[in-house]
Design an enzyme around this catalytic site. Structure first.
Site, PDB file in Angstrom:
ATOM      1  N   GLY A 132     -28.516  -5.521  -8.029  1.00 37.08           N
ATOM      2  CA  GLY A 132     -28.262  -5.993  -9.330  1.00 37.08           C
ATOM      3  C   GLY A 132     -28.151  -7.511  -9.216  1.00 37.08           C
TER       4      GLY A 132
ATOM      5  N   GLU B 276     -55.237  -2.165  22.149  1.00 34.45           N
ATOM      6  CA  GLU B 276     -56.345  -2.712  23.147  1.00 34.45           C
ATOM      7  C   GLU B 276     -56.681  -1.472  23.994  1.00 34.45           C
ATOM      8  OE1 GLU B 276     -53.546  -6.310  22.349  1.00 34.45           O
ATOM      9  OE2 GLU B 276     -53.621  -3.810  22.200  1.00 34.45           O
TER      10      GLU B 276
ATOM     11  N   ALA C 190     -31.986  -5.113 -16.579  1.00 29.89           N
ATOM     12  CA  ALA C 190     -31.496  -3.774 -17.231  1.00 29.89           C
ATOM     13  C   ALA C 190     -30.968  -4.221 -18.456  1.00 29.89           C
ATOM     14  CB  ALA C 190     -30.248  -3.497 -16.398  1.00 29.89           C
TER      15      ALA C 190
END
Length: 372
Positions: A308, A55, A165
């Site tokens: 994982g 601002e 995977a």
């Protein structure tokens, strides 16, 4: 009531705010536009290191043309003294006649009081302009400033049959020699997502199997290095892992553990890692709430989880994940592949509202916010 040009000017304020990605945290991303007679006469973007709020920058550029003008902001202006004076006083002093804002500031020190102060000074205030876009832009700041916890986004690449995977090959092929699930365009998008985060969180299992770098390679500017956080309860991390070797210069690797001998700690610290002891979980791993609270104390407002199945499952089951970003590739990995999350059981937080989907190369990127 909003006019069509209000939307255009607010989009410009949001664009300016986005320029603070990687440069404003732990502060919110804010853009400001001063408009006089249908023409932009001042612009501002907040960057943490420059301190000055958007601002104030926009008003300074506008100068005397700010008197009687309209100020567009994606976030309510602050009304308290922090590192800078209150922006509400600067707006009032500049003679702004109308303020159009995207959303209320979630900071309890502001939370509507900035708007009230402007209205008390006779300034017309309109809120909620492109509010959805404004909230999305600062969702991490909003969670952190209210709870002290970072916003957690679980990112994963997965196959059509929900595997992250393939099963480990019997021939012992190294992780670096295995095929990627996602395409190159998807992997490039991941770098953009990493750039938007303050920290990346993973588990020792992922590090041990993949030997990743987990760095922000977007080549975009950022104020703080992406903090790479590894949960390693028993301090199994190898000092010669690529993750450790790459941390020597920048000290951007944090290893959280619950046990481990002094020689191993010394070796990792000598190699460039920062170590902190944390509370162990009742079963495996570390207690997750203290981990996230510690990151919040470090002014980490956003965390990208790249882990994982075990850590993904624990984070989801604990209700610590706020968003999902899944890159689904047109591949099948079979039942022996690793699932997105292990552990099963009912999840405390489920996706709310419509899912966002887009194609990224041959893959589909799905983004979902989880209900609180």
């Amino acid at each position: 009531m909003y006019r069509l040009d209000d939307l255009d000017f607010m989009r410009e304020a949001l664009r300016l705010a986005e320029e603070g990605t990687g440069l404003a945290s732990p502060n919110p991303r804010v853009g400001a536009v001063v408009v006089r007679d249908g023409r932009i006469v001042g612009r501002g973007t907040h960057l943490y290191e420059r301190m000055t709020h958007a601002e104030a920058l926009a008003l300074a550029e506008a100068g005397e043309q700010a008197r009687g003008a309209t100020l567009y902001l994606n976030l309510e202006p602050c009304c308290h003294t922090g590192r800078t004076p209150p922006c509400t006083q600067a707006i009032i002093g500049a003679g702004i006649a109308r303020v159009v804002a995207g959303m209320r500031d979630p900071n309890p020190r502001v939370a509507g009081n900035g708007f009230k102060e402007l209205e008390a000074a006779g300034i017309q205030v309109e809120t909620g302009c492109l509010e959805r876009e404004a909230r999305r832009l600062n969702e991490a700041f909003a969670k952190w400033i209210r709870t002290g916890l970072p916003l957690v986004t679980l990112k994963a690449a997965m196959s059509l049959d929900g595997r992250i995977a393939a099963a480990a090959p019997a021939d012992g092929t190294a992780a670096s020699e295995r095929q990627w699930i996602s395409s190159l365009p998807a992997r490039e998008r991941v770098q953009v997502l990493r750039h938007q985060a303050d920290a990346l969180l993973t588990g020792i299992g992922t590090v041990a199997s993949d030997d990743p770098l987990l760095t922000d390679r977007s080549k975009r500017p950022r104020r703080r290095r992406l903090l790479r956080v590894v949960l390693d309860r028993d301090l199994r991390l190898a000092p010669n892992a690529r993750l450790v070797a790459s941390a020597r210069k920048h000290k951007d690797l944090l290893v959280l553990h619950a046990s481990g001998d002094a020689a191993k700690r010394a070796a990792l610290e000598h190699a460039g890692a920062r170590l902190e002891a944390m509370e162990p979980a009742a079963g495996e791993g570390l207690a997750l709430e203290p981990v996230l609270r510690r990151l919040g104390e470090m002014e980490i407002t956003s965390v990208q989880l790249e882990a994982g199945a075990r850590l993904n499952g624990a984070m989801l089951a604990g209700g610590w994940v706020d968003k999902l970003i899944l890159f689904v590739a047109p591949k099948l990995l079979g039942a022996e592949g690793l699932p997105l999350a292990a552990g099963g059981g009912e999840l405390p937080r489920l996706p709310e509202g419509a899912l966002t989907c887009e194609t990224v190369g041959p893959d589909v990127m799905i983004e979902a916010t989880l209900a609180e």
